[in-house]
Design an enzyme around this catalytic site. Structure first.
Site, PDB file in Angstrom:
ATOM      1  N   HIS A 114      19.284 -18.627 -49.373  1.00 11.40           N
ATOM      2  CA  HIS A 114      18.375 -19.671 -48.887  1.00 11.40           C
ATOM      3  C   HIS A 114      18.761 -20.121 -47.468  1.00 11.40           C
ATOM      4  O   HIS A 114      17.942 -20.085 -46.546  1.00 11.40           O
ATOM      5  CB  HIS A 114      18.424 -20.856 -49.862  1.00 11.40           C
ATOM      6  CG  HIS A 114      17.582 -22.016 -49.457  1.00 11.40           C
ATOM      7  ND1 HIS A 114      16.415 -22.346 -50.100  1.00 11.40           N
ATOM      8  CD2 HIS A 114      17.710 -22.931 -48.463  1.00 11.40           C
ATOM      9  CE1 HIS A 114      15.874 -23.405 -49.527  1.00 11.40           C
ATOM     10  NE2 HIS A 114      16.645 -23.779 -48.524  1.00 11.40           N
ATOM     11  N   GLU A 115      20.015 -20.529 -47.313  1.00 10.90           N
ATOM     12  CA  GLU A 115      20.432 -21.039 -46.001  1.00 10.90           C
ATOM     13  C   GLU A 115      20.394 -19.936 -44.948  1.00 10.90           C
ATOM     14  O   GLU A 115      20.073 -20.182 -43.785  1.00 10.90           O
ATOM     15  CB  GLU A 115      21.830 -21.666 -46.085  1.00 10.90           C
ATOM     16  CG  GLU A 115      21.941 -22.853 -47.045  1.00 10.90           C
ATOM     17  CD  GLU A 115      20.892 -23.937 -46.811  1.00 10.90           C
ATOM     18  OE1 GLU A 115      20.397 -24.068 -45.665  1.00 10.90           O
ATOM     19  OE2 GLU A 115      20.544 -24.643 -47.776  1.00 10.90           O
TER      20      GLU A 115
ATOM     21  N   HIS B 231      17.005 -19.773 -43.468  1.00  9.28           N
ATOM     22  CA  HIS B 231      16.802 -20.752 -42.393  1.00  9.28           C
ATOM     23  C   HIS B 231      17.430 -20.239 -41.096  1.00  9.28           C
ATOM     24  O   HIS B 231      16.883 -20.423 -40.007  1.00  9.28           O
ATOM     25  CB  HIS B 231      17.460 -22.090 -42.750  1.00  9.28           C
ATOM     26  CG  HIS B 231      16.696 -22.909 -43.734  1.00  9.28           C
ATOM     27  ND1 HIS B 231      15.362 -23.227 -43.566  1.00  9.28           N
ATOM     28  CD2 HIS B 231      17.075 -23.498 -44.895  1.00  9.28           C
ATOM     29  CE1 HIS B 231      14.974 -23.980 -44.592  1.00  9.28           C
ATOM     30  NE2 HIS B 231      15.985 -24.146 -45.417  1.00  9.28           N
TER      31      HIS B 231
ATOM     32  N   HIS C 253      15.235 -17.813 -39.411  1.00 10.14           N
ATOM     33  CA  HIS C 253      14.132 -18.517 -38.748  1.00 10.14           C
ATOM     34  C   HIS C 253      14.585 -19.007 -37.365  1.00 10.14           C
ATOM     35  O   HIS C 253      13.882 -18.854 -36.367  1.00 10.14           O
ATOM     36  CB  HIS C 253      13.679 -19.685 -39.629  1.00 10.14           C
ATOM     37  CG  HIS C 253      12.399 -20.325 -39.192  1.00 10.14           C
ATOM     38  ND1 HIS C 253      11.871 -21.422 -39.821  1.00 10.14           N
ATOM     39  CD2 HIS C 253      11.533 -20.044 -38.184  1.00 10.14           C
ATOM     40  CE1 HIS C 253      10.737 -21.770 -39.224  1.00 10.14           C
ATOM     41  NE2 HIS C 253      10.518 -20.958 -38.232  1.00 10.14           N
TER      42      HIS C 253
HETATM   43 ZN   LIG Z   1      16.178 -25.282 -47.161  1.00  4.37          ZN
END
Ligand SMILES: [Zn+2]
Length: 700
Positions: A492-493, A496, A499
């Protein structure tokens, strides 16, 4: 532009000439003379922050002043771009300050934050309410269609104008002044709420002295507790804390029901103990302030104000979504509760399941029905393996490669720095990985930047990104082994982080500007990949035998997708609804916070055996403005990521590079041009369907 530069040079000379102590030789105020111009953590001391922030504020003020005093008529470059460029030093100092305060804070840094918070909010206010500045921006905004701007530039103008408008600059002076007061007070209250919570996290420890008290706990949990004890100067004892990697295993395995109850209650009552860290009054004050602010700005409540610029558009759409999932989730949670009660009865114990029993009996169900023992999995998911899995995934989808860079300065010896290369071998940025809990680190996991990417005079600036987690430590001679939950959090991290690496735009304000209910799409889509056999076979390698995870374990992981989903979804949606209820309610000073919370949860029929994932007094997400009335965004984005992953599956290749290229472009890179639903449709060709989400969660 030129004028500003000249002014800046003059100012720099003035400051250099009469630099007070703390400004001279302050590493925060100098070019970062380090590999990749990473922050020189080894040279930065707590005492550097105050003078650096003061200096950065005055530079920013001068830059704004120069825009306002420009004798030329306002245009895109001399007003909008100049405004977007201003405050660069302040941003740089603040990123380092904020990064350290979250990941490696000290009492002194906390103290400095208390001093600088009002300074910074006063400074922001002085810009937000600068009428001369706004008049120039408004003039450009009104003429934007005649200025021959491209789409990215036009969006920049609109965003900047909207920021000012939402801050109330167009209000009469008296109301503007009141808004300033509200903003200042709100940032102080948010800060105090967070500090109280940190104090509450550290206030309590479950200290066990008797080996008999460890009954039921597996070895790795016991040795982690022994190390925790050493850190707390309680050698020879066992310590469990209120951080999740510590108390959750205790609840899963401990046969001491009384101790499970004790630590669980301490966890859920954080901020609600009628002590000096109590958050009830402060929270209510924060909501009153938010309500007053949003009414001045023409909204009924804070939820309306927040959702107005989200993909969801309004609170009704959010509630519709939450209730659509709530009913099947609760239904399933009730089934799970009954299954657990049946085990208690079978064991011949005569008590009703309580909230602090849930993890214990869930673990039994997991072993019996899903036959998935976390301890069987763990040797495959060492911290290093999971990192390699993430890197491999980024390579398969986007062609990225990574190389460790020990020469890049870090703020703690546990932090690792990697250089990231794009698919053409060019430098894409630096990634820090900071995996384990420490006393100065706040709980949870997050991704941040020490420098965001962008352009300076046409030259590309590479971002410096950090992912920070609170994962299980290595114990004794065993490497750090992650739970499945921690493994997916890592992905998940890392999403990010991607991104941040991919965001590509000319202007600061719009480069990576996505609605909150969209921002979790790039992170959550990677969680899907964590469980895919093609990837697992590559990264989930037993740390002792060197063998790839066997098919039967992969199958168990897949079956267990539905395990405890009723609970997971229910505790999440309960918190999301609590958040919305608070931010749509009429707030009056006589509200009893706990009664409100109870009424809200009774209203949706939440069962006693589950409490919302966060209670009001420890709901960190809604203490700041970022996720207030916005806790729903994670599952909203869940609908997006499930549907987007479905798109990959439909091509027959989950690593489909052509589709990945589209995802990179429309979802992550070109946020300055495409937003929300527009961006999604560009990638997918149509609006997302809720079905893949319901199916994935076993709720259809
Ligand atoms: Zn998040």
């Amino acid at each position: 532009m030129k004028k500003i530069n000249i002014l800046l040079i003059t100012m720099t000379i003035i400051f250099a000439g009469c630099a007070p102590d703390g400004k001279k030789d302050n590493p925060l105020l100098m070019e970062f003379d380090t590999p990749y111009e990473a922050p020189p953590f080894d040279k930065i001391e707590d005492e550097h922050f105050m003078p650096a922030i003061e200096e950065a504020i005055s530079q920013h003020k001068a830059e704004i002043e120069a825009i306002v005093e420009n004798p030329e008529a306002p245009d895109f470059e001399n007003t909008i771009v100049a405004y977007d460029d201003a405050g660069e030093l302040l941003t740089r100092v603040n990123r380092v300050f904020g990064g350290l305060r979250s990941a490696e804070t000290t009492d002194r840094l906390q103290e400095i934050a208390r001093e600088t918070t009002p300074m910074l909010s006063e400074h922001r206010n002085s810009i937000r309410f600068n009428m001369d500045l706004f008049n120039r921006i408004e003039e450009v905004y009104e003429n934007r269609e005649n200025m021959d701007l491209d789409r990215e530039q036009e969006r920049l103008v609109e965003k900047v104008y909207q920021d000012f408008e939402r801050n109330g600059v167009a209000l009469p002076e008296e109301e503007r002044n009141r808004l300033k007061e509200l903003n200042e007070r709100m940032s102080m209250v948010s800060l105090e709420l967070g500090e109280n919570l940190l104090a509450e996290n550290n206030r309590y420890k479950l200290v066990l002295e008797d080996e008999e008290d460890l009954v039921g706990l597996p070895d790795h949990v016991i040795s982690a507790a022994a190390e925790e004890a050493e850190k707390a100067d309680k050698e020879g004892k066992w310590v469990f804390t209120l951080s999740k990697p510590s108390w959750i295993p205790f609840l899963q395995y401990s046969e001491r029901r009384d101790l499970r109850e004790e630590i669980f209650k301490e966890y859920i009552n954080r901020g609600d103990n009628e002590n000096e860290n109590d958050n009830k009054e402060l929270f209510l004050e924060l909501l009153e302030l938010r309500q007053e602010m949003t009414r001045m700005l023409g909204f009924d409540n804070y939820a309306e104000y927040f959702t107005d610029i989200q993909m969801a558009e309004n609170p009704e759409n959010v509630y519709d979504f939450l209730y659509e999932v709530w009913d099947p989730a609760l239904e399933r949670a009730k089934q799970e509760r009954d299954d657990m009660q049946a085990i208690i009865d079978r064991e011949g114990k005569d008590y009703e399941l309580e909230a602090w029993d849930w993890w214990y009996y869930a673990e039994i169900i997991r072993e019996e029905e899903y036959d998935l023992d976390e301890d069987q999995l763990k040797p495959y998911f060492t911290l290093d393996n999971v990192r390699k899995g993430n890197f491999a995934l980024a390579n398969k989808l986007y062609g990225l490669t990574f190389e460790e860079r020990p020469e890049v300065p870090v703020y703690h010896e546990e932090v690792e720095a990697f250089e990231v290369y794009d698919n053409d071998g060019s430098h894409l940025g630096i990634l820090y990985i900071d995996a384990h809990p420490r006393p100065g680190k706040r709980s949870g996991a997050w991704c941040g930047t020490y420098r965001s990417g962008g352009y300076e005079d046409g030259e590309k600036i590479a971002p410096i990104v950090t992912i920070v987690m609170n994962f299980t430590r290595p114990t004794g001679d065993q490497p750090a082994m992650l739970s499945w939950d921690e493994t997916t959090t890592y992905f998940h991290e890392f999403g990010h982080a991607l991104h941040n690496f991919f965001a590509d735009g000319r202007y600061d304000r719009t480069r990576r500007s996505v609605p909150r209910d969209f921002v979790e799409l790039p992170s959550q889509i990677l969680e899907n990949y964590a469980a895919e056999p093609e990837l697992l076979k590559e990264y989930a390698i037993h740390y002792e035998t060197g063998e790839a995870i066997p098919d039967e374990l992969i199958e168990k992981i897949h079956n267990s997708r539905y395990f405890n989903q009723g609970f997971q979804q229910t505790e999440y949606f309960a918190a999301a609804i609590l958040d919305m209820d608070w931010h749509t309610a009429e707030i009056t000073p006589d509200i009893d916070v706990n009664e409100f919370e109870k009424a809200s949860m009774d209203g949706i029929g939440l069962i006693d055996e589950i409490i919302p994932r966060y209670r009001t007094t420890n709901f960190q997400h809604i203490f700041g403005s970022g996720y207030a009335a916005g806790y729903y965004v994670y599952r909203w984005a869940g609908v997006l990521d499930a549907d987007a992953f479905q798109a990959f599956k439909e091509t027959g290749d989950i690593f489909n590079q052509e589709l990945a290229e589209k995802f990179r472009k429309y979802i992550m890179a070109k946020n300055s041009i495409y937003e929300g639903m527009d961006a999604y449709i560009k990638f997918r060709g149509e609006e997302p369907s809720i079905e893949p989400f319901l199916e994935r969660s076993g709720l259809n």
